[in-house]
Design an enzyme around this catalytic site. Sequence first.
Site, PDB file in Angstrom:
ATOM      1  N   ALA A  65       0.869  -1.186   0.000  1.00  0.00           N
ATOM      2  CA  ALA A  65       0.000   0.000   0.000  1.00  0.00           C
ATOM      3  C   ALA A  65       0.903   1.231   0.000  1.00  0.00           C
ATOM      4  CB  ALA A  65      -0.875  -0.023   1.244  1.00  0.00           C
ATOM      5  N   GLY A 109       0.658  -5.049   0.810  1.00  0.00           N
ATOM      6  CA  GLY A 109      -0.483  -5.142  -0.097  1.00  0.00           C
ATOM      7  C   GLY A 109      -0.120  -5.756  -1.441  1.00  0.00           C
ATOM      8  N   GLU A 112      -0.410  -9.325  -0.892  1.00  0.00           N
ATOM      9  CA  GLU A 112      -1.829  -9.632  -0.675  1.00  0.00           C
ATOM     10  C   GLU A 112      -2.617  -9.636  -1.986  1.00  0.00           C
ATOM     11  OE1 GLU A 112      -1.892  -6.527   2.343  1.00  0.00           O
ATOM     12  OE2 GLU A 112      -2.733  -7.950   3.764  1.00  0.00           O
ATOM     13  N   GLU A 132       4.370  -5.116   7.228  1.00  0.00           N
ATOM     14  CA  GLU A 132       3.561  -4.072   7.878  1.00  0.00           C
ATOM     15  C   GLU A 132       3.937  -3.865   9.341  1.00  0.00           C
ATOM     16  OE1 GLU A 132       2.414  -6.491   5.938  1.00  0.00           O
ATOM     17  OE2 GLU A 132       0.846  -5.740   4.595  1.00  0.00           O
TER      18      GLU A 132
HETATM   19  N1  CAA Z   1       4.615   3.303  -0.367  1.00  0.00           N
HETATM   20  C1  CAA Z   1       5.027   4.490  -0.844  1.00  0.00           C
HETATM   21  N2  CAA Z   1       6.200   4.660  -1.471  1.00  0.00           N
HETATM   22  C2  CAA Z   1       7.019   3.599  -1.570  1.00  0.00           C
HETATM   23  C3  CAA Z   1       6.662   2.329  -1.083  1.00  0.00           C
HETATM   24  C4  CAA Z   1       5.401   2.203  -0.446  1.00  0.00           C
HETATM   25  N3  CAA Z   1       4.934   1.017   0.011  1.00  0.00           N
HETATM   26  N4  CAA Z   1       7.684   1.465  -1.322  1.00  0.00           N
HETATM   27  C5  CAA Z   1       8.630   2.178  -1.954  1.00  0.00           C
HETATM   28  N5  CAA Z   1       8.244   3.458  -2.106  1.00  0.00           N
HETATM   29  C6  CAA Z   1       8.968   4.553  -2.751  1.00  0.00           C
HETATM   30  C7  CAA Z   1      10.099   5.055  -1.852  1.00  0.00           C
HETATM   31  O1  CAA Z   1       9.607   5.967  -0.897  1.00  0.00           O
HETATM   32  C8  CAA Z   1      11.004   5.672  -2.867  1.00  0.00           C
HETATM   33  O2  CAA Z   1      10.490   6.935  -3.236  1.00  0.00           O
HETATM   34  P1  CAA Z   1      11.445   8.251  -3.175  1.00  0.00           P
HETATM   35  O3  CAA Z   1      12.529   7.959  -4.189  1.00  0.00           O
HETATM   36  O4  CAA Z   1      10.528   9.357  -3.557  1.00  0.00           O
HETATM   37  O5  CAA Z   1      11.985   8.321  -1.787  1.00  0.00           O
HETATM   38  C9  CAA Z   1      10.857   4.765  -4.094  1.00  0.00           C
HETATM   39  O6  CAA Z   1       9.630   4.076  -3.913  1.00  0.00           O
HETATM   40  C10 CAA Z   1      11.963   3.739  -4.200  1.00  0.00           C
HETATM   41  O7  CAA Z   1      12.025   3.035  -2.972  1.00  0.00           O
HETATM   42  P2  CAA Z   1      13.384   2.834  -2.154  1.00  0.00           P
HETATM   43  O8  CAA Z   1      14.314   3.951  -2.371  1.00  0.00           O
HETATM   44  O9  CAA Z   1      13.009   2.519  -0.743  1.00  0.00           O
HETATM   45  O10 CAA Z   1      13.944   1.538  -2.906  1.00  0.00           O
HETATM   46  P3  CAA Z   1      14.935   0.437  -2.301  1.00  0.00           P
HETATM   47  O11 CAA Z   1      15.320  -0.400  -3.467  1.00  0.00           O
HETATM   48  O12 CAA Z   1      15.996   1.057  -1.478  1.00  0.00           O
HETATM   49  O13 CAA Z   1      14.026  -0.437  -1.279  1.00  0.00           O
HETATM   50  C11 CAA Z   1      12.029  -1.646  -0.626  1.00  0.00           C
HETATM   51  C12 CAA Z   1      12.973  -1.211  -1.791  1.00  0.00           C
HETATM   52  C13 CAA Z   1      12.782  -2.625   0.286  1.00  0.00           C
HETATM   53  C14 CAA Z   1      10.845  -2.356  -1.265  1.00  0.00           C
HETATM   54  C15 CAA Z   1      11.583  -0.401   0.186  1.00  0.00           C
HETATM   55  O14 CAA Z   1      11.112   0.577  -0.731  1.00  0.00           O
HETATM   56  C16 CAA Z   1      10.504  -0.677   1.173  1.00  0.00           C
HETATM   57  O15 CAA Z   1      10.772  -1.226   2.225  1.00  0.00           O
HETATM   58  N6  CAA Z   1       9.231  -0.284   0.852  1.00  0.00           N
HETATM   59  C17 CAA Z   1       8.117  -0.394   1.755  1.00  0.00           C
HETATM   60  C18 CAA Z   1       7.618  -1.835   1.867  1.00  0.00           C
HETATM   61  C19 CAA Z   1       6.465  -1.928   2.847  1.00  0.00           C
HETATM   62  O16 CAA Z   1       6.607  -1.646   4.022  1.00  0.00           O
HETATM   63  N7  CAA Z   1       5.267  -2.341   2.367  1.00  0.00           N
HETATM   64  C20 CAA Z   1       4.081  -2.460   3.185  1.00  0.00           C
HETATM   65  C21 CAA Z   1       3.228  -1.244   3.007  1.00  0.00           C
HETATM   66  S1  CAA Z   1       1.818  -1.174   4.116  1.00  0.00           S
HETATM   67  C22 CAA Z   1       0.661  -2.206   3.451  1.00  0.00           C
HETATM   68  O17 CAA Z   1       0.836  -2.785   2.398  1.00  0.00           O
HETATM   69  C23 CAA Z   1      -0.615  -2.337   4.260  1.00  0.00           C
HETATM   70  C24 CAA Z   1      -1.543  -3.420   3.791  1.00  0.00           C
HETATM   71  O18 CAA Z   1      -1.460  -4.553   4.202  1.00  0.00           O
HETATM   72  C25 CAA Z   1      -2.624  -3.115   2.914  1.00  0.00           C
END
Ligand code: CAA
Length: 258
Positions: A65, A109, A112, A132
Amino acid sequence: MGYKTIQYKTEGRVGVITLNRPEALNALCDELTTELAAALAACEADDGIGCVVLTGSKKAFAAGADIKELQSRDMVGLYNKDPFAETWEAVARFRKPIIAGVSGYALGGGCEIAMMCDFIIASESAKFGQPEINLGVMPGAGGTQRLPRAIGKAKAMDMCLTGRMMDAEEAERAGLVSRVVPADDFMDVVMEAAESIAAKSLPVAMMTKETVNRSFEIGLTEGVRFERRVFMSQFALEDQKEGMAAFAEKRAAHFKHR
Ligand code: CAA
């Protein structure tokens, strides 16, 4: 319809939906899930589509998400206008066969949504996770329910409580994905599987999907009874006559209801 956060094209009888927010690793913002639901509705209405492929980029199927969007949400707002029930569940409600083609990250998500599809074909680079808990919440789009059904309690608890990622090889061993494919061949294999499904009788493929899904909702005796009734009803289809005649005549079947 023009989409901003996804791409949609058809290849023969296969609808291909590609999540397309490269700047955010395909994070599932409201606009994207709304467009995804609209594309699925279009596929459902199109008699020319027999199977859908849902995929992302090489680096990410979807990194979850959109955290930046979720950050400012409050409980009442989420509860009153449940985005998961409104748009995300469109994938789970979709009645035609749908394959998730996962390359790179399928987190939160993203994992999911992939699990809402009928099966997942993964590239060797795929990484699955429910991180999450690291954000101070738990999965909210079916992760705590579909993951244990797919991989069992021990691994599901491990994934949801530690927030660690699982690589493609572990995901295949655990039963989360049906196949792992070398990165170079990945989309060819996904499309081949989708084309093979799209060539079958569509009502039979849809009934098969419905019946397999029913096994997660009801007990064995009722499930087998349901299966038997659906199986018997298929003898009213011309496609059953054609499929069995084609076998007897040693030729390929040409299903009418596609
Ligand atoms: N939401 C919003 N933006 C996101 C994102 C997310 N889930 N995942 C990545 N991005 C964005 C980053 O903020 C970044 O944007 P900026 O360049 O503007 O800062 C861009 O995508 C590239 O990401 P990274 O620089 O972090 O890339 P990386 O290769 O270093 O890392 C990653 C990759 C490990 C996937 C890391 O991006 C990460 O940990 N992302 C979040 C994963 C996460 O926590 N997902 C769960 C979300 S909550 C959810 O899904 C709730 C549910 O159950 C419905």
